[in-house]
Design an enzyme around this catalytic site. Structure first.
Site, PDB file in Angstrom:
ATOM      1  N   ARG A 121       0.808  -1.624   0.004  1.00 30.56           N
ATOM      2  CA  ARG A 121       0.196  -0.450  -0.006  1.00 30.56           C
ATOM      3  C   ARG A 121       1.316   1.564  -0.111  1.00 30.56           C
ATOM      4  O   ARG A 121       1.859   1.571   0.740  1.00 30.56           O
ATOM      5  CB  ARG A 121      -1.028  -0.468   1.463  1.00 30.56           C
ATOM      6  CG  ARG A 121      -1.603   0.993   1.584  1.00 30.56           C
ATOM      7  CD  ARG A 121      -2.937   1.652   0.532  1.00 30.56           C
ATOM      8  NE  ARG A 121      -3.362   0.255   0.535  1.00 30.56           N
ATOM      9  CZ  ARG A 121      -4.477   0.560  -0.968  1.00 30.56           C
ATOM     10  NH1 ARG A 121      -4.748   0.677  -1.699  1.00 30.56           N
ATOM     11  NH2 ARG A 121      -6.296  -0.252  -0.211  1.00 30.56           N
ATOM     12  N   ARG A 164       1.507  -6.010 -10.175  1.00 33.31           N
ATOM     13  CA  ARG A 164       2.087  -5.684  -8.813  1.00 33.31           C
ATOM     14  C   ARG A 164       2.208  -6.364  -7.734  1.00 33.31           C
ATOM     15  O   ARG A 164       1.982  -6.331  -6.387  1.00 33.31           O
ATOM     16  CB  ARG A 164       1.142  -4.253  -8.417  1.00 33.31           C
ATOM     17  CG  ARG A 164      -0.704  -4.848  -7.751  1.00 33.31           C
ATOM     18  CD  ARG A 164      -1.119  -3.402  -7.432  1.00 33.31           C
ATOM     19  NE  ARG A 164      -2.467  -4.303  -7.116  1.00 33.31           N
ATOM     20  CZ  ARG A 164      -2.792  -3.417  -6.360  1.00 33.31           C
ATOM     21  NH1 ARG A 164      -2.959  -2.162  -5.681  1.00 33.31           N
ATOM     22  NH2 ARG A 164      -4.845  -4.113  -5.861  1.00 33.31           N
ATOM     23  N   GLU A 181      -2.298   9.320 -11.675  1.00 35.09           N
ATOM     24  CA  GLU A 181      -2.090   7.915 -11.840  1.00 35.09           C
ATOM     25  C   GLU A 181      -1.490   8.298 -13.551  1.00 35.09           C
ATOM     26  O   GLU A 181      -2.612   8.450 -14.391  1.00 35.09           O
ATOM     27  CB  GLU A 181      -2.562   6.905 -11.762  1.00 35.09           C
ATOM     28  CG  GLU A 181      -3.154   6.571  -9.991  1.00 35.09           C
ATOM     29  CD  GLU A 181      -4.342   6.212  -9.331  1.00 35.09           C
ATOM     30  OE1 GLU A 181      -4.912   6.076  -8.436  1.00 35.09           O
ATOM     31  OE2 GLU A 181      -4.492   5.047 -10.262  1.00 35.09           O
ATOM     32  N   HIS A 231       0.298   4.132 -10.243  1.00 36.99           N
ATOM     33  CA  HIS A 231      -1.013   3.832  -9.783  1.00 36.99           C
ATOM     34  C   HIS A 231      -0.026   4.880  -8.504  1.00 36.99           C
ATOM     35  O   HIS A 231      -0.143   4.315  -6.708  1.00 36.99           O
ATOM     36  CB  HIS A 231      -1.349   2.897  -9.314  1.00 36.99           C
ATOM     37  CG  HIS A 231      -2.389   2.761  -8.626  1.00 36.99           C
ATOM     38  ND1 HIS A 231      -2.493   3.726  -7.234  1.00 36.99           N
ATOM     39  CD2 HIS A 231      -4.160   2.790  -8.412  1.00 36.99           C
ATOM     40  CE1 HIS A 231      -4.161   3.805  -6.249  1.00 36.99           C
ATOM     41  NE2 HIS A 231      -4.638   2.969  -7.385  1.00 36.99           N
ATOM     42  N   ASP A 288     -12.500  10.533  -7.266  1.00 35.06           N
ATOM     43  CA  ASP A 288     -11.899   9.339  -7.399  1.00 35.06           C
ATOM     44  C   ASP A 288     -12.429   9.742  -8.897  1.00 35.06           C
ATOM     45  O   ASP A 288     -13.293   8.906  -9.516  1.00 35.06           O
ATOM     46  CB  ASP A 288     -12.539   7.712  -6.957  1.00 35.06           C
ATOM     47  CG  ASP A 288     -11.409   6.683  -7.491  1.00 35.06           C
ATOM     48  OD1 ASP A 288     -12.702   5.383  -7.246  1.00 35.06           O
ATOM     49  OD2 ASP A 288     -11.254   6.442  -9.058  1.00 35.06           O
TER      50      ASP A 288
HETATM   51  O1  TA6 Z   1      -6.771   4.221  -8.972  1.00 34.28           O
HETATM   52  C1  TA6 Z   1      -7.960   4.434  -8.092  1.00 34.28           C
HETATM   53  C2  TA6 Z   1      -8.705   2.925  -7.610  1.00 34.28           C
HETATM   54  O2  TA6 Z   1      -9.160   2.463  -8.027  1.00 34.28           O
HETATM   55  C3  TA6 Z   1      -9.553   3.082  -6.880  1.00 34.28           C
HETATM   56  O3  TA6 Z   1     -11.129   2.809  -6.945  1.00 34.28           O
HETATM   57  C4  TA6 Z   1      -9.244   2.383  -5.461  1.00 34.28           C
HETATM   58  O4  TA6 Z   1      -9.481   1.142  -5.248  1.00 34.28           O
HETATM   59  C5  TA6 Z   1      -8.222   2.695  -5.633  1.00 34.28           C
HETATM   60  O5  TA6 Z   1      -7.548   2.367  -6.672  1.00 34.28           O
HETATM   61  C6  TA6 Z   1      -6.989   1.619  -4.986  1.00 34.28           C
HETATM   62  O6  TA6 Z   1      -7.062   0.377  -5.573  1.00 34.28           O
HETATM   63  P1  TA6 Z   1      -6.300  -0.927  -4.266  1.00 34.28           P
HETATM   64  O7  TA6 Z   1      -6.731  -2.049  -5.134  1.00 34.28           O
HETATM   65  O8  TA6 Z   1      -4.800  -0.770  -3.849  1.00 34.28           O
HETATM   66  O9  TA6 Z   1      -7.257  -0.927  -3.152  1.00 34.28           O
END
Ligand code: TA6
Length: 282
Positions: A65, A91, A253, A152, A195
């Site tokens: 994370r 990932r 991102e 991301h 988002d």
């Molecule tokens: O990039 C934004 C997103 O798609 C959000 O909708 C949220 O799900 C975030 O990614 C984090 O995703 P994750 O699977 O890393 O918790």
């Protein structure tokens, strides 16, 4: 592996996972081979630029994370909403470190590879006063391969409530919170869970008055910019982010997702890239 430059060491990080550490006059950085996941980039004299959750899990099957998760070969649950795991397999798979080199000015370049049955990916990361990433995906299969991709990136900010993201004025976006299309008016500011998938790969800036800095983002071959902050309520439901941590980061991102996914014919490849630079905010 070729001989390592003096600024580069290979060891183990959290969860005893293998890491490449860079500690040069220009910057510090850490990359986990698991996910080819950059978790730190701190240019000399700066606050860390990448945000890493103190509650991140470091074990197979769970994405780290924070830092720069690589979303590949799909984003979220894929264009049809039916893909698992979330954000693809890259990932949560261990990559190979293929080579390490250092330029005359001290920037360090890592080349990593991921080789799966029908497709492979390579990541080139150059760490110095700037940070650049280039991700190439190649279709080795017999059939066309639909590829979504996103870098991301979690950026550290002093307080997201005071941050602005510039460069998206007038751009159409999908508001995933409201579930509708919209058009950006002025700078992106943060007043609640955000988002959004913008139809733009143009340069953007994160302006952070709390750290008196801007983070300049310039992209290569990307058609989307995703902006995300979970805000207070969503964060409470996320085990790997402390409840009080959501003001301290924003995701901006570089991506090609949805209608901008690439259909790779057998033998072809696609590349996406980005470069980050930190400058003072007057
Ligand atoms: O990039 C934004 C997103 O798609 C959000 O909708 C949220 O799900 C975030 O990614 C984090 O995703 P994750 O699977 O890393 O918790």
């Amino acid at each position: 592996m070729n001989e390592l430059p003096a600024s580069v060491t290979i060891g183990t990080g959290e969860g005893d996972l293998p890491v490449v550490d860079i500690n040069s006059a220009q910057a510090r950085a850490r990359l986990y081979l698991y996910g080819a996941h950059l978790t730190e980039w701190t240019p000399a004299g700066q606050e860390p630029v990448l945000w890493l959750s103190p509650d991140s899990v470091f074990e197979d099957g769970n994405p780290i994370r924070g830092g720069i998760p690589l979303c590949l070969p799909w984003f979220s649950k894929g264009p049809g909403g039916d893909k698992e795991p979330m954000h693809g397999v890259a990932r949560i798979t261990t990559w190979e470190l293929d080579s390490v080199s250092e330029s005359a000015d001290g920037a360090v370049t890592l080349h990593l590879g991921l080789r799966l049955e029908d497709w492979s990916a390579s990541l080139t990361v150059t760490v110095g006063e700037e940070l650049s990433l280039e991700l190439t995906t190649t279709n080795h299969g017999e059939a066309n391969l639909q590829v979504e991709e996103a870098l991301h990136t979690y950026f550290t900010v002093a307080d997201v409530k005071n941050v602005r993201v510039t460069g998206l004025d007038g751009v159409a976006y999908l508001d995933k919170v409201a579930g509708e299309d919209a058009t950006q008016s002025g700078d992106v500011v943060f007043t609640d869970r955000t988002d959004r998938v913008y139809e733009s790969g143009a340069p953007v800036e994160i302006r952070d008055p709390g750290f008196s800095r801007r983070i300049e983002i310039t992209n290569e071959a990307s058609a989307n910019t995703v902006v995300w902050n979970p805000w207070e309520e969503t964060t409470r439901g996320m085990a790997d982010i402390p409840d009080n941590a959501w003001p301290g980061f924003v995701c901006v991102e570089t991506a090609n997702v949805g209608g901008n996914a690439t259909l790779l014919a057998p033998g072809s490849h696609t590349t996406i890239g980005t470069t980050y630079r930190v400058t003072p905010l007057e």
